[in-house]
Design an enzyme around this catalytic site. Structure first.
Site, PDB file in Angstrom:
ATOM      1  N   ASP A  45       0.846  -1.191   0.000  1.00 58.25           N
ATOM      2  CA  ASP A  45       0.000   0.000   0.000  1.00 58.25           C
ATOM      3  C   ASP A  45       0.886   1.246   0.000  1.00 58.25           C
ATOM      4  O   ASP A  45       1.828   1.346   0.803  1.00 58.25           O
ATOM      5  CB  ASP A  45      -0.905   0.002   1.240  1.00 58.25           C
ATOM      6  CG  ASP A  45      -1.936   1.111   1.199  1.00 58.25           C
ATOM      7  OD1 ASP A  45      -3.088   0.836   0.826  1.00 58.25           O
ATOM      8  OD2 ASP A  45      -1.588   2.265   1.542  1.00 58.25           O
ATOM      9  N   ASN A  61      -2.081  12.963  -3.851  1.00 60.64           N
ATOM     10  CA  ASN A  61      -3.107  13.539  -4.725  1.00 60.64           C
ATOM     11  C   ASN A  61      -3.314  15.026  -4.443  1.00 60.64           C
ATOM     12  O   ASN A  61      -3.463  15.838  -5.354  1.00 60.64           O
ATOM     13  CB  ASN A  61      -4.429  12.790  -4.548  1.00 60.64           C
ATOM     14  CG  ASN A  61      -4.478  11.507  -5.349  1.00 60.64           C
ATOM     15  OD1 ASN A  61      -3.782  11.370  -6.349  1.00 60.64           O
ATOM     16  ND2 ASN A  61      -5.299  10.568  -4.907  1.00 60.64           N
ATOM     17  N   ASP A  73      -2.441   8.983 -10.376  1.00 61.16           N
ATOM     18  CA  ASP A  73      -2.651   7.809 -11.225  1.00 61.16           C
ATOM     19  C   ASP A  73      -1.327   7.306 -11.802  1.00 61.16           C
ATOM     20  O   ASP A  73      -1.103   6.093 -11.913  1.00 61.16           O
ATOM     21  CB  ASP A  73      -3.613   8.150 -12.366  1.00 61.16           C
ATOM     22  CG  ASP A  73      -5.045   8.334 -11.889  1.00 61.16           C
ATOM     23  OD1 ASP A  73      -5.349   7.910 -10.756  1.00 61.16           O
ATOM     24  OD2 ASP A  73      -5.846   8.909 -12.648  1.00 61.16           O
ATOM     25  N   GLU A 101      -4.938   2.429  -3.809  1.00 64.09           N
ATOM     26  CA  GLU A 101      -3.483   2.328  -3.902  1.00 64.09           C
ATOM     27  C   GLU A 101      -2.954   1.029  -3.294  1.00 64.09           C
ATOM     28  O   GLU A 101      -1.764   0.910  -2.994  1.00 64.09           O
ATOM     29  CB  GLU A 101      -2.836   3.525  -3.211  1.00 64.09           C
ATOM     30  CG  GLU A 101      -3.048   3.596  -1.699  1.00 64.09           C
ATOM     31  CD  GLU A 101      -4.371   4.247  -1.298  1.00 64.09           C
ATOM     32  OE1 GLU A 101      -4.520   4.603  -0.115  1.00 64.09           O
ATOM     33  OE2 GLU A 101      -5.255   4.401  -2.160  1.00 64.09           O
TER      34      GLU A 101
END
Length: 410
Positions: A254, A262, A271, A297
């Protein structure tokens, strides 16, 4: 011999199959090029029904040219399915050789039987040349079906060539060859082959469409990795047997603080990070490993036949490589980390249960300060201070927190 309505059934049926393939392309099926090949074959058989009063090679060269062209075209379409290279020079040489031999057969020997023999021989050569390498590489059901059909065509053409070698010469009367056993064999072999090919291509196209939609349903569109549904399908398949029949290491990974990535760099850049992280896991999972995007993620890695210590080493290598990478966006430079949980699938345990345990270990790594690898036999922490910090953090939790209640830990 006069041309009867029965004779016209052959080119009419072939033309109907060809135009049908061209028409259904509007429904989304990639069949139009097969349709063009069949229409070329139909044109050759149509010209065959128009008789001339003397041995002139020009009409026969044209009609046989269309028939051979349709075979070469179909062979190229077969190769295109597996991206096999087709030699244009070889195809041209085959067409030229056929033309020369037709002219010699009709002008020198005045024999339609020899003309047919040479054309069939060229068709057989084209079919063998395409079907043999294709059949060795065919893996899907659709490709195997077409491989069998083209191999059967090649054997049938070869057998017919042997028959024509032994066949008696027919008279020079107009229509005599067409009405003979050899002439009827040419016509109705073409009809049967066309119907068989049309059916096979339609079945193969349907299987291709089903496989395409199944692949879309089982694949994450961003990373092109398997999703959860794809993982379930894999485990139920024959390939998934390797993950059930031998000890399998499970790694859950993760990306740390992904929301902050972000917020700082924007979602498109986020992304990009996900895609490259997934690619990193895939490279180090090896050819037999399986990488899955479980959501957001978070990723899962299955390593069949890999001991726990080796799996931890692989996870730590992934972690270090990802940490060492430098990221830049709009003049802002970043460095990101990821946390890992590693376990083994126990005897008679489902992979889903092992993933659940690896999920707990992943959260242990998060609580330990992130950028950590935690294995099932204990913590893989870098320093004694790390271990002490994790012990103090764990002491404040009587029950290991779950994902929904600890989203901020990420």
């Amino acid at each position: 011999m006069p041309v009867t309505l029965l004779n016209w059934i052959v080119p009419s049926t072939i033309l109907l199959c060809g135009t049908g393939f061209i028409a259904i392309r509007f429904l989304g099926f990639a069949t139009s090029r097969w349709g063009y090949a069949l229409c070329s074959l139909a044109l050759g058989y149509t010209l065959m029904l128009f008789e001339v009063d003397r041995f002139s090679p020009f009409k026969q060269i044209v009609e046989d040219g269309f028939i051979l062209l349709s075979i070469i075209w179909a062979c190229r379409l077969l190769n295109d399915r597996l991206k096999l290279k087709s030699s244009l020079l070889f195809d041209i040489a085959l067409m030229v050789s056929s033309t020369v031999m037709i002219a010699i057969s009709l002008v020198v020997f005045k024999s339609v039987r020899l003309e047919t023999l040479f054309v069939q021989t060229c068709c057989a050569i084209a079919l063998w040349r395409a079907s043999l390498p294709f059949s060795r590489l065919a893996r899907t059901k659709a490709d195997r079906l077409l491989a069998v059909v083209f191999l059967l065509f090649a054997m049938l053409m070869t057998f017919q060539c042997l028959l024509y070698l032994a066949a008696p010469q027919t008279s020079d009367a107009v229509g005599a060859w067409r009405a003979s056993v050899g002439g009827n064999l040419v016509q109705y072999t073409g009809l049967g082959g066309c119907v068989t090919l049309a059916f096979s291509v339609m079945v193969a196209t349907t299987w291709d469409a089903i496989e395409k939609y199944r692949r879309h349903a089982n694949t994450d569109p961003l990373t092109n990795l398997l999703n959860r549904r794809g993982l379930d399908a894999l485990l139920l398949s024959s390939r998934g047997r390797q993950f059930r029949s031998e000890p399998t290491a499970v790694i859950l990974a993760d990306i740390d603080d992904f929301k902050a990535i972000n917020d700082r760099f924007g979602h498109p850049f986020g992304d990009t990070v996900i895609v490259r992280f997934g690619a990193l896991l895939k490279v180090h999972a090896g050819p037999h490993g399986c990488v899955v995007r479980l959501g957001g993620e978070e990723f899962g890695v299955l390593l069949p036949g890999v001991p726990l210590d080796d799996a931890i080493a692989v996870a730590d290598m992934m972690r270090r490589i990802f940490q060492a990478e430098r990221w830049s966006q709009n003049g802002i430079t970043g460095q990101f980390t990821a946390s890992f949980g590693v376990t083994l699938v126990k005897d008679r345990e489902s992979v889903a249960a092992a993933i659940e345990r690896a999920d707990h270990l992943l959260y242990d790594a998060k609580r330990a300060g992130r950028n950590r690898v935690v294995g099932q036999h204990g913590l893989s922490l870098d320093t004694e201070d790390d271990r002490q910090a994790f012990a103090e953090e764990s002491a404040r939790h009587h029950v290991p927190p779950r994902r929904a209640a600890n989203e901020n830990a990420r």
